[in-house]
Design a protein around this motif. Sequence first.
Motif, PDB file in Angstrom:
ATOM      1  N   ALA A 191       0.804  -1.213   0.000  1.00 38.96           N
ATOM      2  CA  ALA A 191       0.000   0.000   0.000  1.00 38.96           C
ATOM      3  C   ALA A 191       0.842   1.270   0.000  1.00 38.96           C
ATOM      4  O   ALA A 191       0.416   2.314  -0.497  1.00 38.96           O
ATOM      5  CB  ALA A 191      -0.936   0.002   1.209  1.00 38.96           C
ATOM      6  N   TYR A 202      -8.823  -6.135   4.560  1.00 34.82           N
ATOM      7  CA  TYR A 202      -9.159  -4.825   3.984  1.00 34.82           C
ATOM      8  C   TYR A 202     -10.592  -4.453   4.333  1.00 34.82           C
ATOM      9  O   TYR A 202     -11.514  -5.264   4.233  1.00 34.82           O
ATOM     10  CB  TYR A 202      -8.991  -4.862   2.466  1.00 34.82           C
ATOM     11  CG  TYR A 202      -9.548  -3.625   1.779  1.00 34.82           C
ATOM     12  CD1 TYR A 202      -8.823  -2.439   1.766  1.00 34.82           C
ATOM     13  CD2 TYR A 202     -10.817  -3.647   1.196  1.00 34.82           C
ATOM     14  CE1 TYR A 202      -9.338  -1.301   1.163  1.00 34.82           C
ATOM     15  CE2 TYR A 202     -11.340  -2.519   0.595  1.00 34.82           C
ATOM     16  CZ  TYR A 202     -10.595  -1.347   0.572  1.00 34.82           C
ATOM     17  OH  TYR A 202     -11.115  -0.220  -0.025  1.00 34.82           O
ATOM     18  N   VAL A 205     -11.184   2.494   2.093  1.00 32.00           N
ATOM     19  CA  VAL A 205     -10.103   3.418   1.775  1.00 32.00           C
ATOM     20  C   VAL A 205     -10.657   4.842   1.781  1.00 32.00           C
ATOM     21  O   VAL A 205     -11.826   5.073   1.420  1.00 32.00           O
ATOM     22  CB  VAL A 205      -9.473   3.082   0.398  1.00 32.00           C
ATOM     23  CG1 VAL A 205     -10.469   3.313  -0.734  1.00 32.00           C
ATOM     24  CG2 VAL A 205      -8.197   3.874   0.161  1.00 32.00           C
ATOM     25  N   ILE A 212      -5.662   3.699   3.964  1.00 25.42           N
ATOM     26  CA  ILE A 212      -6.296   2.409   3.771  1.00 25.42           C
ATOM     27  C   ILE A 212      -6.618   1.836   5.150  1.00 25.42           C
ATOM     28  O   ILE A 212      -5.797   1.930   6.075  1.00 25.42           O
ATOM     29  CB  ILE A 212      -5.398   1.442   2.961  1.00 25.42           C
ATOM     30  CG1 ILE A 212      -6.139   0.133   2.662  1.00 25.42           C
ATOM     31  CG2 ILE A 212      -4.073   1.180   3.648  1.00 25.42           C
ATOM     32  CD1 ILE A 212      -5.402  -0.778   1.686  1.00 25.42           C
ATOM     33  N   ILE A 225      -1.558   5.119   2.255  1.00 23.49           N
ATOM     34  CA  ILE A 225      -1.513   4.501   0.936  1.00 23.49           C
ATOM     35  C   ILE A 225      -1.092   5.580  -0.067  1.00 23.49           C
ATOM     36  O   ILE A 225      -1.584   6.708  -0.009  1.00 23.49           O
ATOM     37  CB  ILE A 225      -2.867   3.868   0.545  1.00 23.49           C
ATOM     38  CG1 ILE A 225      -2.773   3.186  -0.818  1.00 23.49           C
ATOM     39  CG2 ILE A 225      -4.003   4.866   0.599  1.00 23.49           C
ATOM     40  CD1 ILE A 225      -3.977   2.320  -1.170  1.00 23.49           C
ATOM     41  N   LEU A 230      -3.170   3.821  -4.805  1.00 24.70           N
ATOM     42  CA  LEU A 230      -4.618   4.031  -4.835  1.00 24.70           C
ATOM     43  C   LEU A 230      -5.188   3.601  -6.189  1.00 24.70           C
ATOM     44  O   LEU A 230      -6.263   3.008  -6.263  1.00 24.70           O
ATOM     45  CB  LEU A 230      -4.952   5.509  -4.590  1.00 24.70           C
ATOM     46  CG  LEU A 230      -5.149   5.956  -3.143  1.00 24.70           C
ATOM     47  CD1 LEU A 230      -5.270   7.465  -3.071  1.00 24.70           C
ATOM     48  CD2 LEU A 230      -6.369   5.286  -2.525  1.00 24.70           C
ATOM     49  N   LEU A 233      -5.440  -0.214  -6.306  1.00 24.00           N
ATOM     50  CA  LEU A 233      -6.181  -0.901  -5.246  1.00 24.00           C
ATOM     51  C   LEU A 233      -7.346  -1.722  -5.795  1.00 24.00           C
ATOM     52  O   LEU A 233      -7.571  -2.861  -5.356  1.00 24.00           O
ATOM     53  CB  LEU A 233      -6.688   0.112  -4.213  1.00 24.00           C
ATOM     54  CG  LEU A 233      -7.473  -0.467  -3.031  1.00 24.00           C
ATOM     55  CD1 LEU A 233      -6.630  -1.475  -2.258  1.00 24.00           C
ATOM     56  CD2 LEU A 233      -7.940   0.657  -2.105  1.00 24.00           C
TER      57      LEU A 233
END
Length: 247
Positions: A191, A202, A205, A212, A225, A230, A233
């Motif tokens: 990340a 997870y 975000v 994150i 992150i 990003l 992701l």
Amino acid sequence: MKREVSVAIIDDCQDDIKNAKHFLTLVEFSPEITDVTFHVETYVNPMEFLQTKNKYDLVLLDVDMPQLNGFEVAAELNVKQPQCLIIFLTRHGERAKDGFKVRAHRYITKPIEEEEFNEAVMSAINEKRSLGSVSVIDGFKTKSLELTTILYFESFGKESIVYTTADQNFDCKSSLKELEATLPEWLFFRAYKQYLVNMAYYDSVDSKRRLIFLECDGVEVALEISEAKLKKLDDALHLYRKMKGRR
């Protein structure tokens, strides 16, 4: 040294619990398996199970229960313990397709048959084995941590710190770059330059703040992150869900 596999059996019928425990014993002492021992706990009430803080590798879960059905229990379990594998037990085999909605590992019909039970449990054990482990320093000793118990890694010079789901941390002699090269790509996501996170935990975000969020047992952890990560992701989430669905 044998690895202990923590198993929960949730069923509102004591006779069915007794049968499941019996077949687990047959698996444990079969010639196919020499490196595993089972630690088994049983629950007649699914609400009691959901309230426990105990962690499990495998859950044998009855579908048809009066307070909560197995699918409702599994949905909550997937949030609280995403590393746990679920094997459904039911007398209604036609409902097997519903198990895929909550990522069931297997579906066994009652009355339990030894061959089917053995295959399902051995498959779950092999699933755990395939994920592997990492070596960490615990005091003056080196020990192995299963990947499913790791929340994230943090860079610490040429080494790293491992943060676990049990709210512990350990030193690891490997750098994040070395870990990235050996850990399953679908399970761990870089990340930020300092963090390698387990996608099983997870949660969400925050793009504006570039954070994150990981969540385990109701406890949330926020990590940085990068802008570049990003953008990657969504691909990482897609890969994780795709691979998780196949396993």
